[in-house]
Scaffold this motif. Structure first.
Motif, PDB file in Angstrom:
ATOM      1  N   LYS A 265       0.842  -1.196   0.000  1.00 29.37           N
ATOM      2  CA  LYS A 265       0.000   0.000   0.000  1.00 29.37           C
ATOM      3  C   LYS A 265       0.881   1.251   0.000  1.00 29.37           C
ATOM      4  O   LYS A 265       1.760   1.409   0.844  1.00 29.37           O
ATOM      5  CB  LYS A 265      -0.902  -0.014   1.232  1.00 29.37           C
ATOM      6  N   ASP A 292      -2.304  -3.708  -0.592  1.00 22.84           N
ATOM      7  CA  ASP A 292      -3.609  -3.373  -1.153  1.00 22.84           C
ATOM      8  C   ASP A 292      -3.997  -4.218  -2.376  1.00 22.84           C
ATOM      9  O   ASP A 292      -5.163  -4.203  -2.775  1.00 22.84           O
ATOM     10  CB  ASP A 292      -3.690  -1.880  -1.506  1.00 22.84           C
ATOM     11  N   THR A 309     -11.200  -5.949   2.577  1.00 20.61           N
ATOM     12  CA  THR A 309     -10.454  -4.730   2.883  1.00 20.61           C
ATOM     13  C   THR A 309     -11.088  -3.971   4.041  1.00 20.61           C
ATOM     14  O   THR A 309     -12.308  -4.029   4.256  1.00 20.61           O
ATOM     15  CB  THR A 309     -10.362  -3.791   1.663  1.00 20.61           C
ATOM     16  N   LYS A 335      -6.549  -0.471  -5.157  1.00 26.74           N
ATOM     17  CA  LYS A 335      -5.359   0.290  -4.806  1.00 26.74           C
ATOM     18  C   LYS A 335      -5.687   1.327  -3.736  1.00 26.74           C
ATOM     19  O   LYS A 335      -6.640   2.095  -3.849  1.00 26.74           O
ATOM     20  CB  LYS A 335      -4.780   0.979  -6.049  1.00 26.74           C
ATOM     21  N   THR A 338      -6.751  -1.223   2.308  1.00 27.28           N
ATOM     22  CA  THR A 338      -5.927  -2.137   3.091  1.00 27.28           C
ATOM     23  C   THR A 338      -6.530  -3.539   3.168  1.00 27.28           C
ATOM     24  O   THR A 338      -7.665  -3.718   3.625  1.00 27.28           O
ATOM     25  CB  THR A 338      -5.769  -1.603   4.526  1.00 27.28           C
TER      26      THR A 338
END
Length: 406
Positions: A265, A292, A309, A335, A338
């Motif tokens: 990330k 990510d 995520t 993108k 997390t």
């Protein structure tokens, strides 16, 4: 159930005596020779319990089931939960679990239930087992009976959504005062000293009648309960009379390599990793760095994968391709979002020896790998996905085989 000290024992007896004086009729009793030791609850207080110890409980004391502590509040995980589940099952006992509740609002009850269920899955608690809310903490004494009833119902609803069966454990003196326990439910603690000649709470699932049970091959004191129905011994398979089948020899097993990589990330792609090994080249990712995007492919058969995520709070769509240049259909993730969970499913070509994806992960907040995961998840005693919701996943190991190599 939570062994704080002997004060709980004294309070329970005094409270039971008081209940009798004021005429509350929640206790039902009938003549029996003596209370049985149908179920025993265990936790970190008992240390590591071996299969041989559980077999001794079963063969020499008549124990049928175990309830192991899983969690407490929203952060504590019992370190012996996984071994208690595996070893009790190997001994032919029914296995259940309990969560020591600290909640005093509905939102907290829901959060604790999700935490308990997720950890129960990771520890290998089988679907259909009972996951009990142990409600006896100071937190519940400061709210009304009405609020405790709401909180307990919220906890039970979440437990059901995970495929477990809920129940509430509490002290006798709390029934009708701190909470209501319906007929045909509940696990009630009331330590009466001499349990010969009476049985209490027979309209509930179980009665925990002593906290000082000893077993000849085990250390320390144990809580013992008598069960009145099959609630804690149903919904799962006990292997008392089942002999394990010998595994068949592979007849057409193909070697499968899996190649994978994380995208850091805020950074770039790490180098690809093939299968797994020791050292920093043996896993995808890097310690204490969030990721990510996930890239994954196999050289034989087919595989699909997806991620959960933190920012989205859900599982993203399954991905069946592997192309780092295609961030929509070629990799899993978004993108900048997390990753805190990974799920993988490998499909063996027809006619070949069945194989699975075995994988495990670490998070930025933990020093060791979490439980091993596999395609068919808790059905086979493995977790069904890797990670810990809310904690960035920083490392991942994968291999394809007909058994785990971890």
């Amino acid at each position: 159930m939570k062994k704080l000290n002997r004060l709980k024992w004294v309070v329970a007896i005094a409270a039971a005596f008081f209940v009798g004086l004021i005429g509350v009729t929640s206790i039902s009793s009938s003549s029996v020779e003596a209370a049985r030791i149908d179920m025993v609850d265990v936790s970190n207080h008992n240390g590591y319990m071996t299969t041989a110890e559980y077999i001794n409980m079963r063969n020499n004391y008549g124990v049928k089931a175990i309830s192991t502590k899983i969690t407490e509040g929203q952060s504590y995980v019992d370190p012996y939960a996984k071994s208690n589940i595996a070893n009790a099952q190997a001994a032919g006992l029914y296995i259940n679990a309990y969560h020591f509740a600290r909640y005093y609002t509905k939102a907290q009850a829901i959060a604790e239930a999700n935490f308990a269920c997720q950890q129960a899955q990771k520890a290998g608690l089988p679907v259909g087992a009972v996951l009990t809310a142990d409600v006896e903490a100071p937190e519940q004494t400061y709210v009304s009976k009405y609020q405790n009833n709401i909180d307990n119902a919220a906890f039970e609803a979440v437990v059901k959504s995970y495929g477990y069966r809920p129940d509430v454990y509490t002290m006798a003196s709390w029934i009708g005062v701190r909470m209501d326990i319906a007929t045909g439910s509940g696990w009630i603690a009331n330590y009466v000293g001499n349990a010969t000649g009476k049985r209490y709470y027979s309209s509930n699932h179980g009665w925990q009648w002593r906290s000082d049970q000893h077993f000849s091959t085990s250390y320390g004191d144990f809580d013992a309960s008598q069960l009145y129905d099959d609630y804690y011994t149903a919904g799962q398979n006990s292997n008392n009379n089942v002999k394990p089948n010998k595994p068949s020899k592979p007849t057409n097993k193909k070697s499968v390599d899996v190649t994978y990589a994380f995208h850091q990330k805020g950074g770039s792609w790490y180098s690809n990793v093939k299968n797994f090994g020791s050292g920093n080249n043996g896993y995808a990712g890097a310690p204490y760095h969030a990721n990510d995007l996930l890239y994954l492919k196999v050289n034989h058969g087919t595989i699909k994968y997806r991620v959960h995520t933190i920012e989205d709070g859900c599982w993203l769509p399954w991905i069946k391709k592997a192309n780092k240049n295609d961030t929509v259909n070629g990799v899993a993730g978004i993108k900048g979002h997390t990753i805190d969970g990974v799920q993988i499913v490998y499909t063996t070509p027809k006619g070949e020896t069945y194989q699975q994806a075995y994988y495990r992960s670490q998070t930025t907040q933990r020093a060791n790998y979490l439980g091993t995961c596999a395609d068919n998840g808790t059905v086979a005693g493995y977790d069904s996905w890797a990670g810990m919701l809310g904690e960035p996943l920083d490392r991942l190991q994968i291999h394809i085989n007909n058994h785990s190599k971890y």
